[in-house]
Design a protein around this motif. Structure first.
Motif, mmCIF file in Angstrom:
data_model
loop_
_atom_site.group_PDB
_atom_site.id
_atom_site.type_symbol
_atom_site.label_atom_id
_atom_site.label_comp_id
_atom_site.label_asym_id
_atom_site.label_seq_id
_atom_site.Cartn_x
_atom_site.Cartn_y
_atom_site.Cartn_z
ATOM 1 N N ASP A 55 0.812 -1.220 0.000
ATOM 2 C CA ASP A 55 0.000 0.000 0.000
ATOM 3 C C ASP A 55 0.845 1.269 0.000
ATOM 4 O OD1 ASP A 55 -2.497 -1.428 0.220
ATOM 5 O OD2 ASP A 55 -1.994 -1.815 2.310
ATOM 6 N N TYR A 56 2.149 1.137 -0.158
ATOM 7 C CA TYR A 56 3.038 2.297 -0.117
ATOM 8 C C TYR A 56 2.581 3.402 -1.067
ATOM 9 C CZ TYR A 56 7.396 5.003 -0.558
ATOM 10 O OH TYR A 56 8.331 6.016 -0.600
ATOM 11 N N GLY A 57 2.318 3.036 -2.319
ATOM 12 C CA GLY A 57 1.913 4.032 -3.310
ATOM 13 C C GLY A 57 0.598 4.699 -2.962
ATOM 14 N N SER A 58 -0.355 3.935 -2.437
ATOM 15 C CA SER A 58 -1.661 4.486 -2.072
ATOM 16 C C SER A 58 -1.545 5.465 -0.911
ATOM 17 C CB SER A 58 -2.624 3.349 -1.700
ATOM 18 O OG SER A 58 -2.876 2.523 -2.811
ATOM 19 N N ILE A 59 -0.741 5.102 0.081
ATOM 20 C CA ILE A 59 -0.538 5.992 1.229
ATOM 21 C C ILE A 59 0.063 7.312 0.782
ATOM 22 C CG2 ILE A 59 0.879 6.333 3.299
ATOM 23 C CD1 ILE A 59 0.438 3.361 3.930
ATOM 24 N N TRP A 60 1.075 7.242 -0.070
ATOM 25 C CA TRP A 60 1.737 8.476 -0.484
ATOM 26 C C TRP A 60 0.919 9.285 -1.472
ATOM 27 C CZ3 TRP A 60 5.098 11.271 1.885
ATOM 28 C CH2 TRP A 60 5.854 10.670 2.894
#
Length: 236
Positions: A55-60
């Motif tokens: 979920d790294y991309g979604s969080i950022w």
């Protein structure tokens, strides 16, 4: 697989001054995170949003929208990104990140513009950004010069990317790989990439993959840019 978290706290005095209700802030943030499948819990003191490594991309994507917006600074007391037990103070970086974002969007690539962005953990790593572009899509979307006899004119795309990345302290390795010469925060990497997508209009449409690696961990941001490109295609 470890957990990623973002922890928010809010300044009651600021919110009262700016006519902002905490319930409204919580609702807005929860909505944006939960739309991306992320878990949010809250109490009177803080709002905590959690996800997994994937979920790294979604969080950022959510955090970058907050950084670029105007309302968040009018109510936030803290915004802390936590990864594998290591924290990064996002709120403190916002003023310099917003300046950097605007400069890249306008095509002003000044290395000194980001030197004031502080590091927040002694273990903040150097990072790698790996980009892959579709040659077929570059032929379609990369701006063709009015006067050129070069059938490979679209390959200048790599030089356009390199100009931005090297100005922000990254070394270019074989066109696709960029390695930061100094330790760099997650927030800075993501704001550079986001601003590059705004400055180079063809970039989101031609991107096939973009991976960010730090401390041996690879993160895929491709999905975010595909959604941006899809929205532009519909609007256009």
């Amino acid at each position: 697989m470890f957990e990623l978290q973002v922890r928010f706290t809010f300044n009651d005095r600021l919110m009262e001054k700016n006519g902002i209700e905490k319930d409204g802030v919580y609702h807005t943030l929860k909505k944006h995170f939960e739309q991306r499948g992320l878990v949010c819990v809250s109490d009177d003191e803080a709002l905590l949003c959690s996800g997994r490594e994937k979920d790294y991309g979604s969080i950022w994507a959510v955090l970058i929208d907050l950084i670029k917006g105007n309302w968040f600074l009018k109510c936030a007391a803290s915004c802390e990104y936590v990864e594998n037990g290591k924290s990064e103070d996002v709120l403190r970086q916002i003023p310099e990140l917003r300046k950097l974002y605007k400069q890249i969007r306008k095509g002003i690539f000044k290395k000194q513009a980001i030197e004031a962005i502080p590091l927040f953990h002694s273990a903040t790593p150097r990072r790698q950004v790996y980009l892959r572009l579709s040659e077929q899509k570059l032929k379609k979307y990369y701006p063709r010069p009015k006067f050129t006899l070069n059938p490979k004119y679209y390959r200048k795309a790599w030089k356009d990317i390199e100009k931005i990345m090297t100005a922000q302290g990254f070394e270019c390795k074989n066109h696709s790989l960029y390695i930061s010469t100094e330790p760099v925060t997650n927030a800075k990497v993501n704001i550079i990439i986001n601003a590059m997508g705004k400055n180079l209009k063809w970039f989101p449409k031609c991107l096939t993959a973009i991976d960010v690696e730090s401390v041996g961990k690879q993160r895929d941001l491709t999905g975010y840019f595909r959604k941006v490109a899809a929205r532009r295609t519909v609007v256009g």
